[in-house]
Write a protein that holds these residues in place. Structure first.
Motif, short mmCIF file in Angstrom:
data_model
loop_
_atom_site.label_atom_id
_atom_site.label_comp_id
_atom_site.label_asym_id
_atom_site.label_seq_id
_atom_site.Cartn_x
_atom_site.Cartn_y
_atom_site.Cartn_z
N MET A 85 63.76 42.99 41.99
CA MET A 85 65.05 42.30 42.07
C MET A 85 64.82 40.80 42.20
N VAL A 86 65.66 40.02 41.51
CA VAL A 86 65.56 38.56 41.55
C VAL A 86 66.78 38.01 42.30
N THR A 87 66.52 37.25 43.35
CA THR A 87 67.60 36.67 44.14
C THR A 87 67.49 35.16 44.11
N GLU A 88 68.59 34.47 43.88
CA GLU A 88 68.57 33.01 43.89
C GLU A 88 68.90 32.50 45.29
N LEU A 89 68.08 31.58 45.78
CA LEU A 89 68.32 31.00 47.10
C LEU A 89 69.33 29.86 47.01
N LYS A 90 70.21 29.80 48.01
CA LYS A 90 71.11 28.67 48.12
C LYS A 90 70.32 27.46 48.61
N GLU A 91 70.86 26.27 48.37
CA GLU A 91 70.14 25.05 48.73
C GLU A 91 69.76 25.02 50.20
N GLY A 92 70.62 25.51 51.06
CA GLY A 92 70.34 25.48 52.49
C GLY A 92 69.25 26.43 52.93
N ASP A 93 68.87 27.36 52.07
CA ASP A 93 67.85 28.36 52.43
C ASP A 93 66.50 28.10 51.76
N ARG A 94 66.40 27.06 51.00
CA ARG A 94 65.20 26.84 50.19
C ARG A 94 63.95 26.49 51.00
N GLU A 95 64.14 25.97 52.20
CA GLU A 95 62.99 25.61 53.02
C GLU A 95 62.11 26.81 53.33
N LYS A 96 62.65 28.01 53.19
CA LYS A 96 61.89 29.23 53.48
C LYS A 96 60.65 29.36 52.60
N VAL A 97 60.68 28.77 51.40
CA VAL A 97 59.57 28.95 50.46
C VAL A 97 58.67 27.72 50.38
N PHE A 126 62.09 39.29 36.69
CA PHE A 126 62.19 37.88 36.33
C PHE A 126 61.92 37.68 34.84
N ALA A 127 61.00 38.45 34.27
CA ALA A 127 60.74 38.35 32.84
C ALA A 127 62.01 38.64 32.03
N GLU A 128 62.76 39.63 32.47
CA GLU A 128 64.02 39.97 31.79
C GLU A 128 65.05 38.85 31.99
N PHE A 129 65.12 38.32 33.22
CA PHE A 129 66.05 37.23 33.52
C PHE A 129 65.71 35.99 32.71
N LEU A 130 64.42 35.71 32.58
CA LEU A 130 63.96 34.57 31.81
C LEU A 130 64.35 34.72 30.34
N GLU A 131 64.12 35.92 29.81
CA GLU A 131 64.38 36.18 28.39
C GLU A 131 65.86 36.17 28.05
N LYS A 132 66.67 36.75 28.94
CA LYS A 132 68.09 36.93 28.63
C LYS A 132 69.00 35.82 29.14
N THR A 133 68.50 35.05 30.12
CA THR A 133 69.38 34.05 30.73
C THR A 133 68.83 32.63 30.65
N LEU A 134 67.64 32.39 31.25
CA LEU A 134 67.15 31.01 31.35
C LEU A 134 66.79 30.40 29.99
N ILE A 135 66.01 31.12 29.20
CA ILE A 135 65.59 30.56 27.90
C ILE A 135 66.78 30.34 26.97
N PRO A 136 67.72 31.29 26.83
CA PRO A 136 68.91 31.02 26.01
C PRO A 136 69.70 29.80 26.50
N ARG A 137 69.78 29.64 27.83
CA ARG A 137 70.50 28.49 28.38
C ARG A 137 69.79 27.19 28.04
N MET A 138 68.48 27.19 28.11
CA MET A 138 67.72 26.00 27.73
C MET A 138 67.90 25.69 26.25
N ASN A 139 67.90 26.73 25.42
CA ASN A 139 68.07 26.53 23.99
C ASN A 139 69.44 25.93 23.67
N GLU A 140 70.47 26.36 24.39
CA GLU A 140 71.81 25.84 24.17
C GLU A 140 71.88 24.34 24.45
N LYS A 141 71.08 23.88 25.42
CA LYS A 141 71.10 22.47 25.81
C LYS A 141 70.04 21.66 25.08
N GLY A 142 69.34 22.29 24.14
CA GLY A 142 68.30 21.57 23.41
C GLY A 142 67.07 21.29 24.24
#
Length: 202
Positions: A1-13, A73-89
């Motif tokens: 499972m992939v979970t996105e951290l909110k800005e206030g929780d990022r210090e954990k990593v 994350f590989a699936e999230f990268l393929e289906k979400t992040l990379i297409p979003r990057m492509n849309e923005k050039g």
């Protein structure tokens, strides 16, 4: 499972990122200076972390043997992040990871071609510098990059803004925590060098 951290929780990593060959860019995202997103395996006690610099970079740290997270994350990268990057050039310019990810990156990127390279990093021990003493040709003036320079109508001011915006989340953060120098001739910014990271950590 992939979970996105909110800005206030990022210090954990933050501690997980310290093992990266160059962790300052990723740390800048954690601190909210650079635009980016942070994904983990567990929002409460993360052991695996992926930091995405929204413009062109990805950092992998923590446990690289977390197969469930890696597959998700590989699936999230393929289906979400990379297409979003492509849309923005945009494109993935670099990917940095700790040694625990050796042999895992190729699977996450779904067989995409990788070009491996090395990077030299230098630290500055003496910050007591006065660049304004630098001698330039009489036709040029050396100036600190501040709001007046960035918001001016000089030639190339728009290019300075563009470079600043690709690195910093907000321009106010750049003015408060960083800066840079530029060479001015007549009504033109002839050249410039901007700090990509907060001077507080240099």
């Amino acid at each position: 499972m992939v979970t996105e951290l909110k800005e206030g929780d990022r210090e954990k990593v933050a501690a997980l990122l310290k093992n990266l060959p160059d962790y300052l860019n990723a740390l800048s995202i954690i601190e909210g200076n650079t635009a980016g997103r942070v994904f983990v395996d567990d929002a409460i006690a993360p052991k695996t972390v992926v930091v995405w610099e929204c413009k062109n970079g990805i950092f992998l740290a923590g446990n690289g043997d977390n197969d469930h997270f890696n597959m998700a994350f590989a699936e999230f990268l393929e289906k979400t992040l990379i297409p979003r990057m492509n849309e923005k050039g945009q494109f993935m310019n670099y990917l940095m990871h700790t040694s625990s990810w050796d042999g895992k990156v190729e699977c996450i990127l779904n067989g995409r071609q990788l070009n491996y390279d090395s990077r030299r990093l230098y630290s500055l021990e003496n910050r007591d510098m006065n660049c304004e003493k630098t001698t330039l040709s009489q036709d040029y003036e050396l100036a600190w990059v501040d709001k007046n320079i960035v918001n001016s109508h000089m030639a190339n001011a728009d290019k300075v803004k563009e470079e600043l915006d690709t690195v910093w989340k907000e321009r106010t953060l750049f003015f408060e925590k960083a800066g840079g120098y530029c060479a001015i001739k007549d009504d033109c910014i002839a050249g410039w060098c901007l700090f990509e990271l907060s001077l507080i950590h240099i």
